[in-house]
Design an enzyme around this catalytic site. Sequence first.
Site, PDB file in Angstrom:
ATOM      1  N   LYS A   1       0.952   7.772   3.430  1.00 10.81           N
ATOM      2  CA  LYS A   1       0.462   6.408   3.661  1.00 10.81           C
ATOM      3  C   LYS A   1      -0.198   6.277   5.028  1.00 10.81           C
ATOM      4  O   LYS A   1      -0.597   5.182   5.419  1.00 10.81           O
ATOM      5  CB  LYS A   1       1.631   5.420   3.547  1.00 10.81           C
TER       6      LYS A   1
ATOM      7  N   PRO B   1       0.802  -1.212   0.000  1.00 12.89           N
ATOM      8  CA  PRO B   1       0.000   0.000   0.000  1.00 12.89           C
ATOM      9  C   PRO B   1       0.843   1.274   0.000  1.00 12.89           C
ATOM     10  O   PRO B   1       1.562   1.552   0.945  1.00 12.89           O
ATOM     11  CB  PRO B   1      -0.842  -0.119   1.269  1.00 12.89           C
ATOM     12  N   GLU B   2       0.748   2.021  -1.090  1.00 10.45           N
ATOM     13  CA  GLU B   2       1.348   3.349  -1.167  1.00 10.45           C
ATOM     14  C   GLU B   2       0.185   4.331  -1.264  1.00 10.45           C
ATOM     15  O   GLU B   2      -0.964   3.948  -1.018  1.00 10.45           O
ATOM     16  CB  GLU B   2       2.298   3.430  -2.374  1.00 10.45           C
TER      17      GLU B   2
ATOM     18  N   ARG C   1      16.214  -3.648  -1.136  1.00  9.90           N
ATOM     19  CA  ARG C   1      15.125  -3.932  -2.075  1.00  9.90           C
ATOM     20  C   ARG C   1      15.644  -3.830  -3.498  1.00  9.90           C
ATOM     21  O   ARG C   1      16.830  -3.999  -3.734  1.00  9.90           O
ATOM     22  CB  ARG C   1      13.934  -3.015  -1.826  1.00  9.90           C
TER      23      ARG C   1
END
Length: 300
Positions: free
Chosen positions: A61, A2-3, A285
Amino acid sequence: MPELPEVEVVRAGLAPAIVGARIAGVEVHDERALTRHAPGGAHFARELEGRRVRAAVRRGKFLWFPLAEADTAIVAHLGMSGQMLLRSPGAPAERHERIRLAIEHPDHGELAVVFADQRTFGSLAIDDLVPTSDGAPGGFGDPLPVVASQAAHIGRDPLDPAFDDRAFRAALARRRSAIKRVLLDQNLVSGIGNIYADESLWAARIHPETIAADLSTRAVNRLLAEVRLVLQKALAEGGTSFDAQYVNVNGQAGYFAHSLNAYGRTGEACQRCGGPVARVAFTNRSSHFCPRCQRKRRPG
DNA sequence: GGAATAACCTGGATGC
DNA sequence: TGCATCCAGGTTATTC
């Protein structure tokens, strides 16, 4: 993951059901969902029962739900896998359900708001509302100039009317970090995560490892414009879903994954130049970009 | 104060 | 088939 677009879809979905509703009951199934609420589950439940929700607000967010006749709010962060689902009263427990609020809305009757979270990076808390430093509304969904204290340290998001483009350009000019890292710094600009950082940089033709201070004013303006376009398009398509990690309040997936140009397209042909999309390690990442049309440029 | 990194966590994918 | 390992990534604490 979720962004901003995914969190906004959740906020917009919850708002009609939760604004004006009275919290009739609270069930805490897993205290790990209250890591941001130090007094613990019993306190969380006791403080909420009987209270009425005044608004549903988002900055970046972070979500928060101010309580009527109080200077406090329920603050929520979905982390990596958090979901807020609207269910009927007595609906069976969701997989990874952590907290359930029973609410009574004057128009919609009884409902359940379920906070489910597989990886337990998300959390709920009761938090104080504090005045915004710039006097503008604290976030999207509430005209009052107050913000949940846990979200007060983060910057405004690029879709916020109070976002200061000039201050953003000045901040970038001071940073010697890679632009990708700067875009992910929520203190500077909120709401952007790994997916939309990669997509915005691809759209603006900027190499993710470009030093932020080396970007020209024109390049920063182009990047800001592309960030806004990418976020707005993703929002219009209901957000990005790769699996069951992100769904709206009704459990439905978004469609923006079909529109991605860089993220998750390692080895595929770039939609712009046909070259192969590359994936490189970036801190803990990955970054996805097109080495052919996102070249590292000389400073200036 | 800025910058970089590790840790937190679960479950799906992959390799043996 | 079963086990071990890797990977995904938002936030925060810690270190330099």
